[in-house]
Write a protein that holds these residues in place. Structure first.
Motif, PDB file in Angstrom:
ATOM      1  N   LEU A  98      26.821 -13.843 -25.004  1.00 17.70           N
ATOM      2  CA  LEU A  98      27.365 -14.551 -23.842  1.00 17.70           C
ATOM      3  C   LEU A  98      27.725 -13.601 -22.710  1.00 17.70           C
ATOM      4  O   LEU A  98      27.599 -13.955 -21.537  1.00 17.70           O
ATOM      5  CB  LEU A  98      28.565 -15.392 -24.260  1.00 17.70           C
ATOM      6  N   VAL A  99      28.147 -12.394 -23.043  1.00 16.83           N
ATOM      7  CA  VAL A  99      28.388 -11.401 -21.990  1.00 16.83           C
ATOM      8  C   VAL A  99      27.061 -10.992 -21.364  1.00 16.83           C
ATOM      9  O   VAL A  99      26.932 -10.924 -20.133  1.00 16.83           O
ATOM     10  CB  VAL A  99      29.147 -10.174 -22.547  1.00 16.83           C
ATOM     11  N   LEU A 100      26.054 -10.746 -22.198  1.00 16.57           N
ATOM     12  CA  LEU A 100      24.731 -10.375 -21.683  1.00 16.57           C
ATOM     13  C   LEU A 100      24.077 -11.532 -20.935  1.00 16.57           C
ATOM     14  O   LEU A 100      23.232 -11.318 -20.067  1.00 16.57           O
ATOM     15  CB  LEU A 100      23.836  -9.896 -22.820  1.00 16.57           C
ATOM     16  N   GLY A 101      24.476 -12.740 -21.267  1.00 17.17           N
ATOM     17  CA  GLY A 101      23.963 -13.913 -20.557  1.00 17.17           C
ATOM     18  C   GLY A 101      24.317 -13.902 -19.078  1.00 17.17           C
ATOM     19  O   GLY A 101      23.619 -14.522 -18.271  1.00 17.17           O
ATOM     20  N   LEU A 137      21.143  -2.634 -14.308  1.00 16.15           N
ATOM     21  CA  LEU A 137      22.581  -2.852 -14.132  1.00 16.15           C
ATOM     22  C   LEU A 137      23.275  -3.087 -15.471  1.00 16.15           C
ATOM     23  O   LEU A 137      24.389  -2.610 -15.700  1.00 16.15           O
ATOM     24  CB  LEU A 137      22.828  -4.024 -13.186  1.00 16.15           C
ATOM     25  N   ARG A 138      22.613  -3.806 -16.356  1.00 18.60           N
ATOM     26  CA  ARG A 138      23.183  -4.047 -17.684  1.00 18.60           C
ATOM     27  C   ARG A 138      23.385  -2.736 -18.436  1.00 18.60           C
ATOM     28  O   ARG A 138      24.309  -2.592 -19.221  1.00 18.60           O
ATOM     29  CB  ARG A 138      22.266  -4.967 -18.476  1.00 18.60           C
ATOM     30  N   SER A 139      22.538  -1.747 -18.165  1.00 18.35           N
ATOM     31  CA  SER A 139      22.637  -0.484 -18.888  1.00 18.35           C
ATOM     32  C   SER A 139      23.715   0.445 -18.331  1.00 18.35           C
ATOM     33  O   SER A 139      24.075   1.408 -19.001  1.00 18.35           O
ATOM     34  CB  SER A 139      21.290   0.235 -18.895  1.00 18.35           C
ATOM     35  N   ILE A 140      24.218   0.167 -17.129  1.00 21.96           N
ATOM     36  CA  ILE A 140      25.221   1.072 -16.556  1.00 21.96           C
ATOM     37  C   ILE A 140      26.568   0.416 -16.275  1.00 21.96           C
ATOM     38  O   ILE A 140      27.584   1.101 -16.266  1.00 21.96           O
ATOM     39  CB  ILE A 140      24.704   1.751 -15.264  1.00 21.96           C
ATOM     40  N   LEU A 141      26.605  -0.884 -16.031  1.00 25.77           N
ATOM     41  CA  LEU A 141      27.871  -1.537 -15.698  1.00 25.77           C
ATOM     42  C   LEU A 141      28.738  -1.748 -16.934  1.00 25.77           C
ATOM     43  O   LEU A 141      28.227  -2.017 -18.024  1.00 25.77           O
ATOM     44  CB  LEU A 141      27.621  -2.891 -15.032  1.00 25.77           C
ATOM     45  N   GLY A 144      27.990   0.055 -19.986  1.00 26.30           N
ATOM     46  CA  GLY A 144      26.567  -0.045 -20.280  1.00 26.30           C
ATOM     47  C   GLY A 144      26.235  -0.657 -21.623  1.00 26.30           C
ATOM     48  O   GLY A 144      27.003  -0.588 -22.578  1.00 26.30           O
ATOM     49  N   PHE A 145      25.087  -1.296 -21.673  1.00 26.51           N
ATOM     50  CA  PHE A 145      24.547  -1.865 -22.903  1.00 26.51           C
ATOM     51  C   PHE A 145      23.036  -1.648 -22.853  1.00 26.51           C
ATOM     52  O   PHE A 145      22.289  -2.500 -22.378  1.00 26.51           O
ATOM     53  CB  PHE A 145      24.883  -3.361 -23.001  1.00 26.51           C
ATOM     54  N   PRO A 146      22.567  -0.470 -23.318  1.00 25.07           N
ATOM     55  CA  PRO A 146      21.158  -0.122 -23.150  1.00 25.07           C
ATOM     56  C   PRO A 146      20.210  -0.737 -24.170  1.00 25.07           C
ATOM     57  O   PRO A 146      19.022  -0.480 -24.135  1.00 25.07           O
ATOM     58  CB  PRO A 146      21.173   1.404 -23.297  1.00 25.07           C
ATOM     59  N   TRP A 147      20.686  -1.561 -25.074  1.00 24.59           N
ATOM     60  CA  TRP A 147      19.823  -2.160 -26.084  1.00 24.59           C
ATOM     61  C   TRP A 147      19.120  -3.387 -25.527  1.00 24.59           C
ATOM     62  O   TRP A 147      19.588  -4.022 -24.590  1.00 24.59           O
ATOM     63  CB  TRP A 147      20.634  -2.572 -27.321  1.00 24.59           C
ATOM     64  N   ASN A 148      18.023  -3.726 -26.154  1.00 24.45           N
ATOM     65  CA  ASN A 148      17.257  -4.930 -25.836  1.00 24.45           C
ATOM     66  C   ASN A 148      16.679  -4.948 -24.425  1.00 24.45           C
ATOM     67  O   ASN A 148      16.606  -5.990 -23.797  1.00 24.45           O
ATOM     68  CB  ASN A 148      18.072  -6.204 -26.078  1.00 24.45           C
ATOM     69  N   GLN A 162       3.246   4.365 -22.660  1.00 28.79           N
ATOM     70  CA  GLN A 162       3.013   5.745 -22.245  1.00 28.79           C
ATOM     71  C   GLN A 162       3.342   5.977 -20.773  1.00 28.79           C
ATOM     72  O   GLN A 162       3.836   7.029 -20.404  1.00 28.79           O
ATOM     73  CB  GLN A 162       1.567   6.152 -22.525  1.00 28.79           C
ATOM     74  N   SER A 163       3.091   4.991 -19.929  1.00 29.22           N
ATOM     75  CA  SER A 163       3.364   5.172 -18.496  1.00 29.22           C
ATOM     76  C   SER A 163       4.855   5.322 -18.209  1.00 29.22           C
ATOM     77  O   SER A 163       5.234   5.831 -17.163  1.00 29.22           O
ATOM     78  CB  SER A 163       2.801   4.002 -17.694  1.00 29.22           C
ATOM     79  N   LEU A 164       5.702   4.916 -19.150  1.00 30.45           N
ATOM     80  CA  LEU A 164       7.143   5.055 -18.949  1.00 30.45           C
ATOM     81  C   LEU A 164       7.573   6.509 -18.897  1.00 30.45           C
ATOM     82  O   LEU A 164       8.649   6.821 -18.390  1.00 30.45           O
ATOM     83  CB  LEU A 164       7.912   4.308 -20.033  1.00 30.45           C
ATOM     84  N   ALA A 165       6.731   7.408 -19.377  1.00 33.08           N
ATOM     85  CA  ALA A 165       7.033   8.839 -19.274  1.00 33.08           C
ATOM     86  C   ALA A 165       7.107   9.272 -17.813  1.00 33.08           C
ATOM     87  O   ALA A 165       7.806  10.221 -17.474  1.00 33.08           O
ATOM     88  CB  ALA A 165       5.972   9.660 -20.008  1.00 33.08           C
ATOM     89  N   TYR A 166       6.436   8.533 -16.932  1.00 35.03           N
ATOM     90  CA  TYR A 166       6.410   8.880 -15.521  1.00 35.03           C
ATOM     91  C   TYR A 166       7.397   8.068 -14.680  1.00 35.03           C
ATOM     92  O   TYR A 166       7.911   8.549 -13.687  1.00 35.03           O
ATOM     93  CB  TYR A 166       5.002   8.694 -14.943  1.00 35.03           C
ATOM     94  N   VAL A 167       7.646   6.834 -15.069  1.00 32.85           N
ATOM     95  CA  VAL A 167       8.493   5.968 -14.236  1.00 32.85           C
ATOM     96  C   VAL A 167       9.823   5.621 -14.888  1.00 32.85           C
ATOM     97  O   VAL A 167      10.674   5.019 -14.250  1.00 32.85           O
ATOM     98  CB  VAL A 167       7.757   4.663 -13.848  1.00 32.85           C
ATOM     99  N   GLY A 168       9.997   5.941 -16.150  1.00 39.51           N
ATOM    100  CA  GLY A 168      11.242   5.613 -16.847  1.00 39.51           C
ATOM    101  C   GLY A 168      11.207   4.213 -17.404  1.00 39.51           C
ATOM    102  O   GLY A 168      10.344   3.399 -17.068  1.00 39.51           O
ATOM    103  N   VAL A 169      12.170   3.902 -18.245  1.00 37.03           N
ATOM    104  CA  VAL A 169      12.197   2.617 -18.941  1.00 37.03           C
ATOM    105  C   VAL A 169      12.389   1.449 -17.976  1.00 37.03           C
ATOM    106  O   VAL A 169      11.966   0.329 -18.250  1.00 37.03           O
ATOM    107  CB  VAL A 169      13.267   2.622 -20.049  1.00 37.03           C
ATOM    108  N   PHE A 170      12.995   1.688 -16.829  1.00 34.10           N
ATOM    109  CA  PHE A 170      13.228   0.599 -15.866  1.00 34.10           C
ATOM    110  C   PHE A 170      12.133   0.530 -14.804  1.00 34.10           C
ATOM    111  O   PHE A 170      12.161  -0.340 -13.954  1.00 34.10           O
ATOM    112  CB  PHE A 170      14.602   0.746 -15.216  1.00 34.10           C
ATOM    113  N   GLY A 171      11.171   1.435 -14.861  1.00 37.30           N
ATOM    114  CA  GLY A 171      10.072   1.425 -13.907  1.00 37.30           C
ATOM    115  C   GLY A 171       9.113   0.311 -14.174  1.00 37.30           C
ATOM    116  O   GLY A 171       8.397  -0.160 -13.320  1.00 37.30           O
TER     117      GLY A 171
END
Length: 171
Positions: A98-101, A137-141, A144-148, A162-171
């Motif tokens: 419910l918080v993540l909602g 925002l969910r991962s830092i506010l 943070g909650f970096p799961w899922n 593999q492309s996430l190596a260049y742009v990151g998980v949020f790219g």
């Protein structure tokens, strides 16, 4: 578009929860592409909502349930290490969901506004960006909650991320 408008909302909600459960790792079966059903179906719920308030509400409750489903495991450490009775610890994934909602609610709110004001293809791109921003925002506010996050579901398929190596998980 007309096919999606004829599908009952409860079916869309169940597809969201199922996509989240089977898309993220779980002890039953893990099919990473199914996780993409979560933002897609939330976008459909948002675009079908008559106003931003109803879009937020549907995204909040649907996203909360969808986020709680793969977090079933939270109850175990709360019970084992926290000493909370299992009957009470079982509510913890629901409360976390419910918080993540709140984040999925803001996603559907922004998707509703985009769907009402922009051409369909631009609205879909805006919704994709809104999903990325909401996950970031969910991962830092609030500590943070970096799961899922969506790319984490594809971890068993290294070629898919593999492309996430260049742009990151949020790219």
């Amino acid at each position: 578009d007309t096919i999606m408008r004829n599908i009952p909302s409860i079916i869309i909600v169940l597809i969201c929860i199922t996509g989240s459960w089977f898309g993220f790792p779980n002890p039953v079966m893990h099919l990473p592409p199914l996780v993409l059903l979560l933002p897609a179906m939330l976008f459909i719920l948002a675009s079908r909502s008559p106003n931003w308030r109803k879009a937020f509400r549907s995204g909040y409750f649907t996203g909360g349930a969808a986020m709680a489903a793969p977090l079933y495991w939270v109850a175990l450490p709360v019970h084992i290490y926290g000493g909370l009775p299992m009957a009470l610890a079982g509510a913890c994934p629901i409360l976390v969901g419910l918080v993540l909602g709140l984040f999925t609610g803001f996603y559907t709110l922004s998707a509703n506004l985009a769907a009402r004001r922009l051409p369909p293809i631009i609205a879909a791109i805006a919704a994709g960006l809104a999903w990325g921003v909401s996950e970031y925002l969910r991962s830092i506010l609030f500590t943070g909650f970096p799961w899922n996050v969506l790319p984490s579901a594809f971890a068993p398929w290294p070629m898919a991320i593999q492309s996430l190596a260049y742009v990151g998980v949020f790219g």
